[in-house]
Scaffold this motif. Structure first.
Motif, PDB file in Angstrom:
ATOM      1  N   LEU A  68       0.782  -1.173  -0.070  1.00  0.00           N
ATOM      2  CA  LEU A  68       0.034   0.001  -0.003  1.00  0.00           C
ATOM      3  C   LEU A  68       0.973   1.359  -0.126  1.00  0.00           C
ATOM      4  O   LEU A  68       0.668   2.229  -0.528  1.00  0.00           O
ATOM      5  N   SER A  69       1.852   1.172   0.771  1.00  0.00           N
ATOM      6  CA  SER A  69       2.785   2.588   0.727  1.00  0.00           C
ATOM      7  C   SER A  69       3.267   2.688  -0.723  1.00  0.00           C
ATOM      8  O   SER A  69       3.440   3.693  -1.029  1.00  0.00           O
ATOM      9  N   PHE A  70       3.880   1.573  -1.202  1.00  0.00           N
ATOM     10  CA  PHE A  70       4.630   1.845  -2.615  1.00  0.00           C
ATOM     11  C   PHE A  70       3.445   2.270  -3.460  1.00  0.00           C
ATOM     12  O   PHE A  70       3.899   3.353  -4.334  1.00  0.00           O
ATOM     13  N   ALA A  71       2.151   1.733  -3.429  1.00  0.00           N
ATOM     14  CA  ALA A  71       0.992   2.100  -4.268  1.00  0.00           C
ATOM     15  C   ALA A  71       0.898   3.652  -4.199  1.00  0.00           C
ATOM     16  O   ALA A  71       0.845   4.366  -5.231  1.00  0.00           O
ATOM     17  N   LEU A  72       0.823   3.942  -2.967  1.00  0.00           N
ATOM     18  CA  LEU A  72       0.412   5.605  -2.607  1.00  0.00           C
ATOM     19  C   LEU A  72       1.706   6.420  -2.895  1.00  0.00           C
ATOM     20  O   LEU A  72       1.322   7.632  -3.356  1.00  0.00           O
ATOM     21  N   ASP A  73       2.943   6.016  -2.595  1.00  0.00           N
ATOM     22  CA  ASP A  73       4.026   6.906  -3.052  1.00  0.00           C
ATOM     23  C   ASP A  73       4.112   6.976  -4.608  1.00  0.00           C
ATOM     24  O   ASP A  73       4.356   7.976  -5.177  1.00  0.00           O
ATOM     25  N   SER A  74       3.855   5.769  -5.485  1.00  0.00           N
ATOM     26  CA  SER A  74       3.938   6.061  -7.015  1.00  0.00           C
ATOM     27  C   SER A  74       2.759   7.092  -7.300  1.00  0.00           C
ATOM     28  O   SER A  74       3.245   7.640  -8.354  1.00  0.00           O
ATOM     29  N   MET A  75       1.805   6.852  -6.869  1.00  0.00           N
ATOM     30  CA  MET A  75       0.594   7.572  -7.109  1.00  0.00           C
ATOM     31  C   MET A  75       0.939   9.073  -6.876  1.00  0.00           C
ATOM     32  O   MET A  75       0.787  10.224  -7.800  1.00  0.00           O
ATOM     33  N   THR A  76       1.492   9.262  -5.877  1.00  0.00           N
ATOM     34  CA  THR A  76       1.706  10.729  -5.369  1.00  0.00           C
ATOM     35  C   THR A  76       2.682  11.464  -6.229  1.00  0.00           C
ATOM     36  O   THR A  76       2.614  12.520  -6.737  1.00  0.00           O
ATOM     37  N   ARG A  77       3.747  10.716  -6.664  1.00  0.00           N
ATOM     38  CA  ARG A  77       4.909  11.126  -7.486  1.00  0.00           C
ATOM     39  C   ARG A  77       4.204  11.391  -8.764  1.00  0.00           C
ATOM     40  O   ARG A  77       4.499  12.473  -9.501  1.00  0.00           O
ATOM     41  N   GLU A  78       3.841  10.436  -9.414  1.00  0.00           N
ATOM     42  CA  GLU A  78       2.982  10.534 -10.803  1.00  0.00           C
ATOM     43  C   GLU A  78       2.156  11.947 -10.783  1.00  0.00           C
ATOM     44  O   GLU A  78       2.187  12.753 -11.883  1.00  0.00           O
ATOM     45  N   LYS A  86     -15.779   1.125  -6.718  1.00  0.00           N
ATOM     46  CA  LYS A  86     -16.420   1.106  -5.448  1.00  0.00           C
ATOM     47  C   LYS A  86     -16.912  -0.215  -5.170  1.00  0.00           C
ATOM     48  O   LYS A  86     -16.719  -0.580  -4.041  1.00  0.00           O
ATOM     49  N   GLU A  87     -17.450  -1.165  -6.259  1.00  0.00           N
ATOM     50  CA  GLU A  87     -17.806  -2.485  -5.532  1.00  0.00           C
ATOM     51  C   GLU A  87     -16.487  -3.378  -5.584  1.00  0.00           C
ATOM     52  O   GLU A  87     -16.821  -4.425  -4.589  1.00  0.00           O
ATOM     53  N   GLU A  88     -15.651  -3.423  -6.290  1.00  0.00           N
ATOM     54  CA  GLU A  88     -14.362  -4.321  -6.159  1.00  0.00           C
ATOM     55  C   GLU A  88     -13.610  -3.601  -5.033  1.00  0.00           C
ATOM     56  O   GLU A  88     -12.561  -4.468  -4.552  1.00  0.00           O
ATOM     57  N   LYS A  89     -13.644  -2.584  -4.705  1.00  0.00           N
ATOM     58  CA  LYS A  89     -12.820  -1.900  -3.774  1.00  0.00           C
ATOM     59  C   LYS A  89     -11.306  -1.867  -4.245  1.00  0.00           C
ATOM     60  O   LYS A  89     -10.443  -2.319  -3.458  1.00  0.00           O
ATOM     61  N   ILE A  90     -11.096  -1.827  -5.358  1.00  0.00           N
ATOM     62  CA  ILE A  90      -9.562  -1.515  -6.043  1.00  0.00           C
ATOM     63  C   ILE A  90      -9.226  -0.293  -6.721  1.00  0.00           C
ATOM     64  O   ILE A  90     -10.166   0.173  -7.321  1.00  0.00           O
ATOM     65  N   ILE A  91      -8.161   0.023  -6.644  1.00  0.00           N
ATOM     66  CA  ILE A  91      -7.912   1.297  -7.557  1.00  0.00           C
ATOM     67  C   ILE A  91      -6.830   0.642  -8.809  1.00  0.00           C
ATOM     68  O   ILE A  91      -5.855  -0.140  -8.731  1.00  0.00           O
ATOM     69  N   GLN A 142      -4.160  -2.390 -15.008  1.00  0.00           N
ATOM     70  CA  GLN A 142      -3.851  -3.059 -13.950  1.00  0.00           C
ATOM     71  C   GLN A 142      -4.081  -2.836 -12.490  1.00  0.00           C
ATOM     72  O   GLN A 142      -4.205  -1.439 -12.217  1.00  0.00           O
ATOM     73  N   SER A 143      -4.412  -3.636 -11.561  1.00  0.00           N
ATOM     74  CA  SER A 143      -4.565  -3.179 -10.309  1.00  0.00           C
ATOM     75  C   SER A 143      -3.350  -2.650  -9.563  1.00  0.00           C
ATOM     76  O   SER A 143      -2.397  -3.220  -9.556  1.00  0.00           O
ATOM     77  N   LEU A 144      -3.584  -1.534  -8.825  1.00  0.00           N
ATOM     78  CA  LEU A 144      -2.456  -0.829  -8.311  1.00  0.00           C
ATOM     79  C   LEU A 144      -2.127  -1.641  -6.917  1.00  0.00           C
ATOM     80  O   LEU A 144      -0.981  -1.398  -6.632  1.00  0.00           O
ATOM     81  N   VAL A 145      -2.977  -2.324  -6.205  1.00  0.00           N
ATOM     82  CA  VAL A 145      -2.799  -2.949  -4.934  1.00  0.00           C
ATOM     83  C   VAL A 145      -2.992  -4.608  -5.222  1.00  0.00           C
ATOM     84  O   VAL A 145      -3.632  -4.626  -5.848  1.00  0.00           O
ATOM     85  N   GLU A 152      -5.076  -8.670  -1.377  1.00  0.00           N
ATOM     86  CA  GLU A 152      -5.449  -8.631   0.026  1.00  0.00           C
ATOM     87  C   GLU A 152      -6.022  -7.328   0.702  1.00  0.00           C
ATOM     88  O   GLU A 152      -6.483  -7.210   1.636  1.00  0.00           O
ATOM     89  N   ILE A 153      -5.680  -6.409  -0.139  1.00  0.00           N
ATOM     90  CA  ILE A 153      -6.143  -4.928   0.503  1.00  0.00           C
ATOM     91  C   ILE A 153      -7.538  -4.607  -0.190  1.00  0.00           C
ATOM     92  O   ILE A 153      -7.670  -4.519  -1.313  1.00  0.00           O
ATOM     93  N   ASN A 154      -8.414  -4.104   0.487  1.00  0.00           N
ATOM     94  CA  ASN A 154      -9.691  -3.592   0.235  1.00  0.00           C
ATOM     95  C   ASN A 154      -9.435  -2.085   0.650  1.00  0.00           C
ATOM     96  O   ASN A 154      -9.695  -1.949   1.944  1.00  0.00           O
ATOM     97  N   ILE A 155      -9.800  -1.325  -0.484  1.00  0.00           N
ATOM     98  CA  ILE A 155      -9.708   0.030  -0.011  1.00  0.00           C
ATOM     99  C   ILE A 155     -11.268   0.384  -0.026  1.00  0.00           C
ATOM    100  O   ILE A 155     -12.224   0.378  -0.840  1.00  0.00           O
ATOM    101  N   VAL A 156     -11.825   0.943   1.292  1.00  0.00           N
ATOM    102  CA  VAL A 156     -12.932   1.568   1.403  1.00  0.00           C
ATOM    103  C   VAL A 156     -13.530   2.525   0.649  1.00  0.00           C
ATOM    104  O   VAL A 156     -14.647   2.611   0.005  1.00  0.00           O
ATOM    105  N   ASP A 157     -12.657   3.591   0.481  1.00  0.00           N
ATOM    106  CA  ASP A 157     -13.252   4.797  -0.016  1.00  0.00           C
ATOM    107  C   ASP A 157     -11.915   5.702  -0.737  1.00  0.00           C
ATOM    108  O   ASP A 157     -11.051   5.661   0.085  1.00  0.00           O
ATOM    109  N   VAL A 158     -12.137   6.295  -1.801  1.00  0.00           N
ATOM    110  CA  VAL A 158     -11.074   7.163  -2.515  1.00  0.00           C
ATOM    111  C   VAL A 158     -11.807   8.535  -2.876  1.00  0.00           C
ATOM    112  O   VAL A 158     -12.748   8.413  -3.509  1.00  0.00           O
TER     113      VAL A 158
END
Length: 170
Positions: free
Chosen positions: A53-63, A139-144, A153-156, A159-165
């Motif tokens: 999750l940390s890697f995904a958020l860091d790469s999103m933030t940078r891009e 929102k239904e699959e809880k994936i970014i 491609q799935s970013l996470v 095992e990770i279910n993202i509740v809201d973005v």
């Protein structure tokens, strides 16, 4: 006077008692060891998820920080954004679409919302740097998802279910 043939040693009762105590100690020790091994495996799994999750958020933030021409959208149907279709045609290059309130006024009605932008360099997109990168939350699959060009491609990890973005573009 002592007999030369007398032997000293443990009685049968002493041996049974010592074996019982030894068995209890071994059972408690093995149980504690199994609990420690199980806890260690669970903690390693949680650490792996947090690292992902940390890697995904860091790469999103940078891009996102280095991008331009941001385009925010919400949709009930994501086919145009997730499968086929050229993002450069769907999302005009030079226009910016704000969504300062997150993903729209009626956020519960939308299944998909996301943010598209032109990459600041050319490390992910084509050599011209003009392809859009799309981050799409389902929102239904809880994936970014991240889509560049036509590949999604799935970013996470699963095992990770993202509740809201919420994406904010201003």
């Amino acid at each position: 006077m002592k007999s030369p043939y007398s032997q000293s040693g443990f009685t049968l009762i002493e041996m049974i008692v010592s074996l019982a105590i030894f068995g209890i100690v071994v059972t408690i020790s093995v149980g504690a060891l199994l609990v420690l091994v199980g806890t260690n495996q669970r903690l390693q799994g949680e650490q792996s998820i947090m690292t992902n999750l940390s890697f995904a958020l860091d790469s999103m933030t940078r891009e996102i920080r280095t991008g331009s021409a941001y385009w925010c959208f919400s949709s009930l149907n994501s086919n145009q954004y997730t499968e086929g279709g050229d993002l450069d045609t769907l999302l005009p290059d030079t226009q910016v679409r704000d969504c300062s309130g997150g993903h729209g006024n009626n956020s519960n009605a939308w299944r998909y919302h996301g943010l598209a932008f032109i990459e600041g360099g050319d490390s992910i997109s084509d050599s011209t740097g003009e392809d859009r990168i799309l981050y799409l939350y389902d929102k239904e699959e809880k994936i970014i998802y991240r889509r560049v060009g036509t590949s999604k491609q799935s970013l996470v990890s699963e095992e990770i279910n993202i509740v809201d973005v919420d994406f904010f573009v201003t």
